[in-house]
Design an enzyme around this catalytic site. Structure first.
Site, PDB file in Angstrom:
ATOM      1  N   CYS A   1      -2.157   3.062   9.320  1.00 41.48           N
ATOM      2  CA  CYS A   1      -3.018   2.349   8.672  1.00 41.48           C
ATOM      3  C   CYS A   1      -4.241   2.012   9.862  1.00 41.48           C
ATOM      4  O   CYS A   1      -5.068   1.984   9.507  1.00 41.48           O
ATOM      5  CB  CYS A   1      -2.502   0.744   8.799  1.00 41.48           C
ATOM      6  SG  CYS A   1      -1.222   0.254   7.592  1.00 41.48           S
TER       7      CYS A   1
ATOM      8  N   HIS B   1       0.890  -1.165  -0.041  1.00 48.81           N
ATOM      9  CA  HIS B   1       0.185   0.250  -0.073  1.00 48.81           C
ATOM     10  C   HIS B   1       0.871   1.211   0.141  1.00 48.81           C
ATOM     11  O   HIS B   1       1.982   1.091   0.527  1.00 48.81           O
ATOM     12  CB  HIS B   1      -1.047   0.071   1.263  1.00 48.81           C
ATOM     13  CG  HIS B   1      -2.071  -0.907   1.370  1.00 48.81           C
ATOM     14  ND1 HIS B   1      -2.521  -1.540   2.530  1.00 48.81           N
ATOM     15  CD2 HIS B   1      -3.108  -0.929   0.314  1.00 48.81           C
ATOM     16  CE1 HIS B   1      -3.667  -2.088   2.262  1.00 48.81           C
ATOM     17  NE2 HIS B   1      -4.060  -1.672   0.988  1.00 48.81           N
TER      18      HIS B   1
HETATM   19  N1  ARG Z   1      -3.738  -7.128   6.830  1.00 48.08           N
HETATM   20  C1  ARG Z   1      -4.087  -5.853   6.051  1.00 48.08           C
HETATM   21  C2  ARG Z   1      -4.238  -5.984   4.727  1.00 48.08           C
HETATM   22  O1  ARG Z   1      -3.315  -6.674   4.084  1.00 48.08           O
HETATM   23  C3  ARG Z   1      -3.269  -4.707   6.480  1.00 48.08           C
HETATM   24  C4  ARG Z   1      -3.623  -3.331   5.932  1.00 48.08           C
HETATM   25  C5  ARG Z   1      -2.724  -2.219   6.236  1.00 48.08           C
HETATM   26  N2  ARG Z   1      -3.325  -1.119   6.032  1.00 48.08           N
HETATM   27  C6  ARG Z   1      -2.782  -0.382   5.258  1.00 48.08           C
HETATM   28  N3  ARG Z   1      -3.270   0.798   4.979  1.00 48.08           N
HETATM   29  N4  ARG Z   1      -1.647  -0.308   4.753  1.00 48.08           N
HETATM   30  O2  ARG Z   1      -5.063  -5.237   3.990  1.00 48.08           O
END
Ligand code: ARG
Length: 265
Positions: free
Chosen positions: A260, A164
């Site tokens: 996050c 992300h």
């Molecule tokens: N386990 C979650 C996923 O893979 C983690 C999300 C992390 N969020 C972020 N905004 N980077 O979606």
């Protein structure tokens, strides 16, 4: 005006499936510890001047704690995420319900157009910098640009670990940017350099990126991250920011950290 941040207490947080390289379904997740870590993050943000709003976690969605992925917010608009993986899809209606109840203008993207909200789209210098490939389709960038009337700069995420854009790129107040160049390809690096002057760029090392130093929450002049290096604290201090570190190890087991767990609304 104070920042208002949406958070979700980890009542049902767990690592039950693997949708990013950090997630290890074998490793034990300590929910009590996660709760303490989350409370401490919330306390730090309140102390820094943020107002916190809460959404309740639903039992079927262990990743709902990562509210950054709820939507992309701009003024009163909430562009709801279209999650890439089925495991997180039920969150879409939970989050849109909350935004509707709270008076936001809720916008849905066409089905099958993957877009993961503020996890993959960040504001810097009146523009949106949006990541694509691992979780977000580049086609969504054009949509967002049209809906919000803002330029969107698409940056390809070149590695698996930084899936992300908010794991490797963090705009701060005053036009500063924390980022990890190796998470982007050569062209994306040129685009970043063309858009952010050198004095405003805070470049992190692999070690710092790997403990989620780019996944920072900025409230006023405070920057909150997971534990990282003294070098990073010094870099921030040189630019006038106060750095607060807090242990978010339980959430890192799921591939997430401070940023996050928050969504500015
Ligand atoms: N386990 C979650 C996923 O893979 C983690 C999300 C992390 N969020 C972020 N905004 N980077 O979606």
């Amino acid at each position: 005006m104070a920042d208002t941040i949406l958070m979700c207490a980890p009542s049902y947080f767990d690592v039950k499936y693997k949708i990013n390289p950090w997630m290890d379904t074998e490793s034990e997740c300590d929910r009590e510890k996660a709760h303490q870590q989350w409370l401490e993050l919330k306390r730090i943000l309140v102390q820094a001047g943020a107002e916190i709003k809460l959404i309740e976690q639903k039992p079927d969605v262990p990743d709902m704690v990562f509210t950054a992925n709820a939507a992309l917010m701009y003024k009163n608009k909430a562009i709801i995420s279209n999650f890439k993986y089925k495991e997180r899809k039920p969150e879409e209606n939970y989050f849109s319900g909350w935004f509707e109840e709270n008076g936001y203008d809720v916008i849905r993207l066409p089905d099958n157009m993957a877009f993961e909200g503020a996890g993959d789209a960040l504001f810097l210098n009146e523009k949106i910098f949006a990541g694509y490939v691992p979780r977000t389709d580049i086609a969504s960038h054009t949509y967002i640009s049209e809906i919000l009337g803002l330029p969107v700069i698409s940056l390809e995420l070149a590695t698996n670990n930084f899936y992300h854009i908010d794991t490797c790129f963090c705009p701060l107040s005053g036009g500063y940017l924390i980022y990890y160049p190796a998470a982007f390809d050569k062209y994306a690096n040129q685009v970043i350099e063309a858009n952010v002057e050198k004095e405003k760029r805070i470049v992190v090392t692999e070690e710092e990126a790997s403990c989620f130093s780019c996944n920072a929450v900025n409230v006023g002049k405070t920057v909150v991250t997971n534990h990282t290096t003294g070098r990073f604290t010094k870099l921030l201090a040189e630019k006038g920011f106060r750095h607060v570190q807090t242990d978010l190890s339980e959430f890192i087991k799921s591939g997430g950290s401070a940023k996050c767990l928050t969504l500015k609304i």
